[in-house]
Design a protein around this motif. Structure first.
Motif, PDB file in Angstrom:
ATOM      1  N   ARG A 162       0.887  -1.208   0.035  1.00  0.00           N
ATOM      2  CA  ARG A 162      -0.098   0.073  -0.198  1.00  0.00           C
ATOM      3  C   ARG A 162       0.958   1.199  -0.022  1.00  0.00           C
ATOM      4  N   SER A 163       1.085   2.005  -1.086  1.00  0.00           N
ATOM      5  CA  SER A 163       1.860   3.044  -1.439  1.00  0.00           C
ATOM      6  C   SER A 163       1.277   4.020  -0.455  1.00  0.00           C
ATOM      7  N   ASP A 164      -0.110   4.408  -0.336  1.00  0.00           N
ATOM      8  CA  ASP A 164      -0.383   5.517   0.327  1.00  0.00           C
ATOM      9  C   ASP A 164      -0.077   5.238   2.050  1.00  0.00           C
ATOM     10  N   LEU A 165      -0.152   3.915   2.600  1.00  0.00           N
ATOM     11  CA  LEU A 165       0.327   3.529   4.004  1.00  0.00           C
ATOM     12  C   LEU A 165       1.733   3.997   3.990  1.00  0.00           C
ATOM     13  N   ALA A 166       2.553   3.533   3.144  1.00  0.00           N
ATOM     14  CA  ALA A 166       4.051   3.806   3.025  1.00  0.00           C
ATOM     15  C   ALA A 166       4.522   5.282   3.113  1.00  0.00           C
ATOM     16  N   ALA A 167       3.637   6.308   2.475  1.00  0.00           N
ATOM     17  CA  ALA A 167       3.814   7.504   2.261  1.00  0.00           C
ATOM     18  C   ALA A 167       3.564   8.066   3.753  1.00  0.00           C
ATOM     19  N   LYS A 168       2.510   7.491   4.310  1.00  0.00           N
ATOM     20  CA  LYS A 168       2.145   7.995   5.666  1.00  0.00           C
ATOM     21  C   LYS A 168       3.091   7.482   6.534  1.00  0.00           C
ATOM     22  N   ALA A 169       3.832   6.583   6.480  1.00  0.00           N
ATOM     23  CA  ALA A 169       4.635   6.144   7.305  1.00  0.00           C
ATOM     24  C   ALA A 169       6.228   6.572   7.210  1.00  0.00           C
ATOM     25  N   GLY A 170       6.289   7.392   6.025  1.00  0.00           N
ATOM     26  CA  GLY A 170       7.719   7.933   5.644  1.00  0.00           C
ATOM     27  C   GLY A 170       8.423   6.853   5.239  1.00  0.00           C
ATOM     28  N   VAL A 171       8.253   5.582   4.685  1.00  0.00           N
ATOM     29  CA  VAL A 171       8.957   4.551   4.225  1.00  0.00           C
ATOM     30  C   VAL A 171       9.218   4.520   2.883  1.00  0.00           C
ATOM     31  N   GLN A 172      10.143   4.226   2.323  1.00  0.00           N
ATOM     32  CA  GLN A 172      10.492   3.927   0.711  1.00  0.00           C
ATOM     33  C   GLN A 172      10.485   2.761   0.561  1.00  0.00           C
ATOM     34  N   MET A 187       4.851   0.507   8.317  1.00  0.00           N
ATOM     35  CA  MET A 187       3.549   0.385   7.761  1.00  0.00           C
ATOM     36  C   MET A 187       2.566   0.046   9.019  1.00  0.00           C
ATOM     37  N   LYS A 188       3.103  -0.708   9.863  1.00  0.00           N
ATOM     38  CA  LYS A 188       2.320  -1.251  11.098  1.00  0.00           C
ATOM     39  C   LYS A 188       2.344   0.001  12.302  1.00  0.00           C
ATOM     40  N   ASP A 189       3.453   0.465  12.644  1.00  0.00           N
ATOM     41  CA  ASP A 189       3.679   1.424  13.452  1.00  0.00           C
ATOM     42  C   ASP A 189       3.362   2.873  13.280  1.00  0.00           C
ATOM     43  N   LYS A 190       3.297   3.236  11.983  1.00  0.00           N
ATOM     44  CA  LYS A 190       2.890   4.543  11.516  1.00  0.00           C
ATOM     45  C   LYS A 190       2.107   4.606  10.358  1.00  0.00           C
ATOM     46  N   GLY A 269      -0.063  -4.351   5.217  1.00  0.00           N
ATOM     47  CA  GLY A 269       0.566  -3.428   4.491  1.00  0.00           C
ATOM     48  C   GLY A 269       1.236  -3.745   3.059  1.00  0.00           C
ATOM     49  N   ALA A 270       1.682  -5.106   3.068  1.00  0.00           N
ATOM     50  CA  ALA A 270       2.301  -5.632   1.891  1.00  0.00           C
ATOM     51  C   ALA A 270       2.106  -6.983   1.964  1.00  0.00           C
ATOM     52  N   PHE A 271       2.448  -7.592   0.932  1.00  0.00           N
ATOM     53  CA  PHE A 271       2.473  -9.171   0.680  1.00  0.00           C
ATOM     54  C   PHE A 271       3.155  -9.548  -0.476  1.00  0.00           C
ATOM     55  N   VAL A 272       3.586 -10.871  -0.344  1.00  0.00           N
ATOM     56  CA  VAL A 272       4.584 -11.368  -1.598  1.00  0.00           C
ATOM     57  C   VAL A 272       3.795 -11.962  -2.590  1.00  0.00           C
ATOM     58  N   SER A 273       3.494 -11.822  -3.824  1.00  0.00           N
ATOM     59  CA  SER A 273       2.654 -12.338  -4.766  1.00  0.00           C
ATOM     60  C   SER A 273       3.424 -12.209  -6.263  1.00  0.00           C
ATOM     61  N   GLY A 274       2.320 -13.079  -6.927  1.00  0.00           N
ATOM     62  CA  GLY A 274       2.732 -12.716  -8.723  1.00  0.00           C
ATOM     63  C   GLY A 274       1.769 -11.887  -9.372  1.00  0.00           C
ATOM     64  N   PRO A 275       1.987 -11.932 -10.719  1.00  0.00           N
ATOM     65  CA  PRO A 275       1.148 -10.916 -11.602  1.00  0.00           C
ATOM     66  C   PRO A 275      -0.161 -10.964 -11.676  1.00  0.00           C
ATOM     67  N   TRP A 276      -0.797 -12.262 -11.375  1.00  0.00           N
ATOM     68  CA  TRP A 276      -2.195 -12.435 -11.451  1.00  0.00           C
ATOM     69  C   TRP A 276      -2.890 -11.397 -10.069  1.00  0.00           C
TER      70      TRP A 276
END
Length: 424
Positions: A162-172, A187-190, A269-276
């Motif tokens: 979730r790029s919006d949550l990453a921006a909120k958390a200030g992480v790249q 992603m979890k703390d902020k 916040g994130a997960f590992v998966s494929g193009p589907w």
């Protein structure tokens, strides 16, 4: 849209049957008896062939077959399509009874098992330019030093987030192991996510999520024909993987089918998966999710490797029209046919040239998958892979749940895998 991709690889990993010998010479020896490509006659294809394929690719293969017969009017291609969950049984039964088609689609993790029966025609040397395919994809066709097919389509894994949550958390976007840990924490703390990242905590197919981290650490499943599951590098990868669960950044009880909905809600916040998963998120998330998610390459430790899957195309030794069978496989490997398969069902091309134009070259999400495919590995092509995969899955779960430490788990994995052997 059809959502068969979310099931395909898991089914390939989960289905396992013993294939009985069918009287052919044993394949996979790499003994140098690979036929020369010149045995495939020049000129147009002629006569009739039968082709088996699965899922959405199987449903749309007739459209590609029609293009082939336009170019080869004296040829006829009969396509039989069936579901993924019926494929292993159907192929195993056909091989055992020597009632195989001329050509079939073949799951990459089944190559070792079925090639060892002697049912496949070795890939004629000189007929295909290996360098035109992604290296990891071509390697899925090689059993005992001999290629027994051609990659048809591919998939690999990236980090959806979730790029919006990453921006909120200030992480790249994470680029290293430490970066991924910091990313999940942020992603979890902020960022407001309940879980920073979802990683499969064990169970069938969890090796597909874990092994990229093992490869990144410099570990491998096998080297020089022997299992190497108890190395310091494998222990390091297991320790790192388990750290996300120990720190409360990844859930141990969240069902896999709940990951997508949780991601859409902002709980994962994130997960590992494929193009589907791109299509799934666009369909299930709708306009509300648009612009709020992105993908990232796998993080780098010693390497930044991911998993490669997909399907290969094989020709059977019992084919009554070997010439046209291989010509059809050649046709399906052309950039134009590869591009059409993507347009029809979204399957990513195994031929690298197909990524140089159109949406595959312009869409930043697709380009990310194309870049990752340059550094991706598959499971070893051994006849006993499904059993060995179960051992790795069990070892992952024991470490994640705190039942065993990485050193103990890797020793157990090594001992069990060595006891199973390679089936050669």
């Amino acid at each position: 849209m059809k959502k068969h991709w979310r099931y395909a690889t898991a089914l390939v990993a989960a289905l396992a049957l013993t294939v009985t010998g069918c009287g052919r010479d044993e394949g996979g020896s790499g003994s140098g008896d690979q036929p020369a490509g010149k045995e495939i006659a020049a000129g147009k294809a002629k006569g009739e062939i039968t082709v088996w394929a699965m899922g959405a690719e199987g449903e749309k293969l007739s459209a590609l077959a029609a293009d082939f017969t336009k170019e080869n009017p004296e040829a006829k291609v009969n396509v039989t399509s069936f579901p993924f969950d019926a494929a292993h049984d159907k192929i195993a039964t056909a091989i055992a009874g020597r009632q195989t088609p001329d050509v079939s689609m073949m799951g990459t993790t089944w190559m070792g098992e079925f090639a060892k029966t002697g049912a496949f025609d070795p890939t004629p040397t000189g007929l295909f330019d290996q360098s035109k395919f992604f290296e990891g994809a071509w390697n899925t066709t090689v059993v005992g030093g001999t290629s027994y097919g051609v990659p048809w389509y591919v998939e690999t894994r990236l980090i959806f987030h979730r790029s919006d949550l990453a921006a909120k958390a200030g992480v790249q976007k994470p680029t290293s192991w430490q970066g991924l840990t910091d990313f999940a924490k942020g992603m979890k703390d902020k960022g407001g996510a309940k879980w920073g990242i979802y990683l499969q905590p064990g169970g069938t197919g969890s090796w597909q999520t874990f092994m990229p981290f093992a490869w990144q650490a410099g570990a491998d499943i096998m080297r020089d024909g022997k299992f190497t599951l108890d190395t310091p590098e494998m222990q390091k990868a297991l320790e790192y993987y388990a750290s996300f669960f120990k720190q409360g950044l990844a859930p141990t009880q969240l069902a896999p089918e709940s990951v997508g909905p949780g991601f859409i809600k902002g709980e994962v916040g994130a997960f590992v998966s494929g193009p589907w998963h791109m299509g799934i998120l666009r369909e299930d998330g709708g306009a509300a999710l648009e612009g709020k998610w992105d993908v990232a390459q796998m993080p780098r430790e010693k390497a930044a490797t991911s998993f490669i899957g997909g399907s290969d195309l094989v020709v059977y030794k019992d084919s009554k029209n070997r010439d046209t069978a291989w010509k059809f496989v050649q046709f399906l490997s052309t950039p134009a046919a590869q591009q059409k398969l993507y347009d029809l069902v979204g399957s990513l091309p195994a031929v690298q040239e197909s990524w140089q134009s159109g949406k595959l070259a312009d869409d930043p999400l697709l380009k990310a998958f194309g870049e990752q495919l340059k550094d991706a590995k598959s499971a070893p092509a051994i006849a006993t892979w499904e059993q060995v995969a179960d051992v790795i899955d069990d070892g992952i779960e024991r470490v994640v749940r705190g039942v065993a430490d990485p050193a103990t788990a890797t020793k157990e994995m090594q001992a069990k895998a060595s006891s199973i052997g390679t089936g050669s």
